[in-house]
Design a protein around this motif. Structure first.
Motif, PDB file in Angstrom:
ATOM      1  N   ALA A 101      -7.975  -2.835  10.873  1.00 36.61           N
ATOM      2  CA  ALA A 101      -7.475  -2.316   9.598  1.00 36.61           C
ATOM      3  C   ALA A 101      -8.153  -0.999   9.246  1.00 36.61           C
ATOM      4  O   ALA A 101      -7.503  -0.084   8.714  1.00 36.61           O
ATOM      5  CB  ALA A 101      -7.701  -3.337   8.485  1.00 36.61           C
ATOM      6  N   THR A 135      -5.832   0.654   1.693  1.00 36.69           N
ATOM      7  CA  THR A 135      -6.314  -0.330   2.665  1.00 36.69           C
ATOM      8  C   THR A 135      -7.826  -0.507   2.546  1.00 36.69           C
ATOM      9  O   THR A 135      -8.340  -1.631   2.598  1.00 36.69           O
ATOM     10  CB  THR A 135      -5.944   0.098   4.091  1.00 36.69           C
ATOM     11  OG1 THR A 135      -4.508   0.153   4.209  1.00 36.69           O
ATOM     12  CG2 THR A 135      -6.482  -0.885   5.121  1.00 36.69           C
ATOM     13  N   SER A 137      -2.894  -8.645   3.097  1.00 34.35           N
ATOM     14  CA  SER A 137      -3.428  -7.283   3.150  1.00 34.35           C
ATOM     15  C   SER A 137      -3.720  -6.933   4.600  1.00 34.35           C
ATOM     16  O   SER A 137      -3.839  -7.822   5.463  1.00 34.35           O
ATOM     17  CB  SER A 137      -4.701  -7.181   2.313  1.00 34.35           C
ATOM     18  OG  SER A 137      -5.746  -7.950   2.895  1.00 34.35           O
ATOM     19  N   ASN A 158       0.819  -1.210   0.000  1.00 33.80           N
ATOM     20  CA  ASN A 158       0.000   0.000   0.000  1.00 33.80           C
ATOM     21  C   ASN A 158       0.855   1.263   0.000  1.00 33.80           C
ATOM     22  O   ASN A 158       0.460   2.292  -0.553  1.00 33.80           O
ATOM     23  CB  ASN A 158      -0.932   0.000   1.211  1.00 33.80           C
ATOM     24  CG  ASN A 158      -2.049  -1.024   1.068  1.00 33.80           C
ATOM     25  OD1 ASN A 158      -2.173  -1.666   0.045  1.00 33.80           O
ATOM     26  ND2 ASN A 158      -2.851  -1.178   2.099  1.00 33.80           N
TER      27      ASN A 158
END
Length: 299
Positions: free
Chosen positions: A222, A195, A212, A151
């Motif tokens: 997250a 994200t 991820s 990311n």
């Protein structure tokens, strides 16, 4: 000699131009094109005087380089997309065989040729963007396997690099420290945006070992991390603009951030369900602040 496939009444797969366009994912072109526009604003260049160069840069950052990165990503994610997004052009069979890879290679070459037309700064930036696109998706590095590094690479490539490229191309010189600082901060903030995009792929990412942030941390944590990544760099931008005697821009970015914080509170109630909603509301405020900051940086 009779073709056994057609003799059975089955159609031979054919290349579909609409599928190629879908592979290049036009909906993703806006962020780098907007970032390039921020660079144009920050350069202080006369838009009409440099319009051909600016138009070429917008074409390069959006349909070409960003489109190329989407084709590369779809090719190396074709097995994951078979679970997450089975209707995408490659897993659905609308781009059969190696067609997806050929499109990625063709767009890579075309991007480099177009980048060369922007001079040494533009070509160097294009080479860097192409390298980042391939190492993000392709083995052995495949940066996207790790949500932290993947990311980061994506955010800097989508926001920071086009911004700095526009300034460098239009001024024929390296951007100053203020421009670099703000462009990097907005690139770091885009880490959070990336994200949020990962929430739609949790099942496939888990199955194929893509770490991820939603997979590593869970959806709730997250989402909080994404909000921090988006908010903190903008707060630093507000402080920098105020310190650089740009109170109007600092106020505009601050108001944009406050509005985003209100939307983030709602997002955190249901991150998986509301991530698409936030992408259509909060991100618009984010990019508006980018342009306000860019205009303030113009000499």
């Amino acid at each position: 000699m009779t073709n056994p496939v057609t003799s059975l009444g089955l159609s031979t797969p054919r290349l579909q131009p609409a599928a190629v366009l879908e592979l290049l994912k036009p909906v993703t072109w806006f962020p780098p094109m907007w970032a390039f526009g921020c660079g144009v604003a920050a350069s202080g260049a006369n838009v009409l005087e440099h319009f051909p160069l600016i138009a070429l840069g917008v074409l390069l950052t959006g349909p070409m380089v960003c489109g190329m990165s989407q084709a590369v990503n779809d090719w190396f994610d074709r097995h994951v997309d078979a679970i997450n997004e089975p209707n995408r052009p490659i897993p659905s069979g609308r781009l059969p065989g190696l067609t997806g890879l050929y499109v990625a290679l063709l767009w890579t070459l075309a991007s480099l040729l177009l980048g060369a037309a922007l001079g040494p700064w533009g070509f160097a930036a294009t080479v860097l963007a192409v390298v980042m696109a391939w190492i993000y998706s392709a083995p052995p590095l495949r940066l996207k396997q790790n949500g932290w590094w993947g990311n980061l690479a994506c955010g800097l490539s989508y926001e920071t690099l086009p911004w700095l490229t526009a300034v460098a191309v239009l001024s024929a010189a390296a951007p100053n420290a203020q421009v670099v600082a703000v462009a990097v901060l907005y690139g770091l903030g885009a880490h959070g945006i990336m994200t949020l995009n990962d929430f739609k792929s949790i099942e496939g990412d888990t199955r194929f070992g893509l770490r991820s942030l939603p997979v590593i941390l869970g959806a709730a944590r997250a989402a909080r991390v994404a909000c921090l990544f988006m908010a903190v760099p903008q707060a630093v931008v507000v402080a920098l603009l105020a310190a650089w005697d740009s109170p109007i821009a600092a106020t505009l970015v601050a108001l944009s951030l406050l509005a985003q914080l209100a939307l983030m509170r709602k997002l955190l109630r249901d991150p998986r369900g509301l991530a698409p909603w936030y992408n259509g509301t909060g991100i618009a405020l984010y990019v508006s602040g980018m342009m306000a900051a860019a205009v303030a940086l113009a000499p």
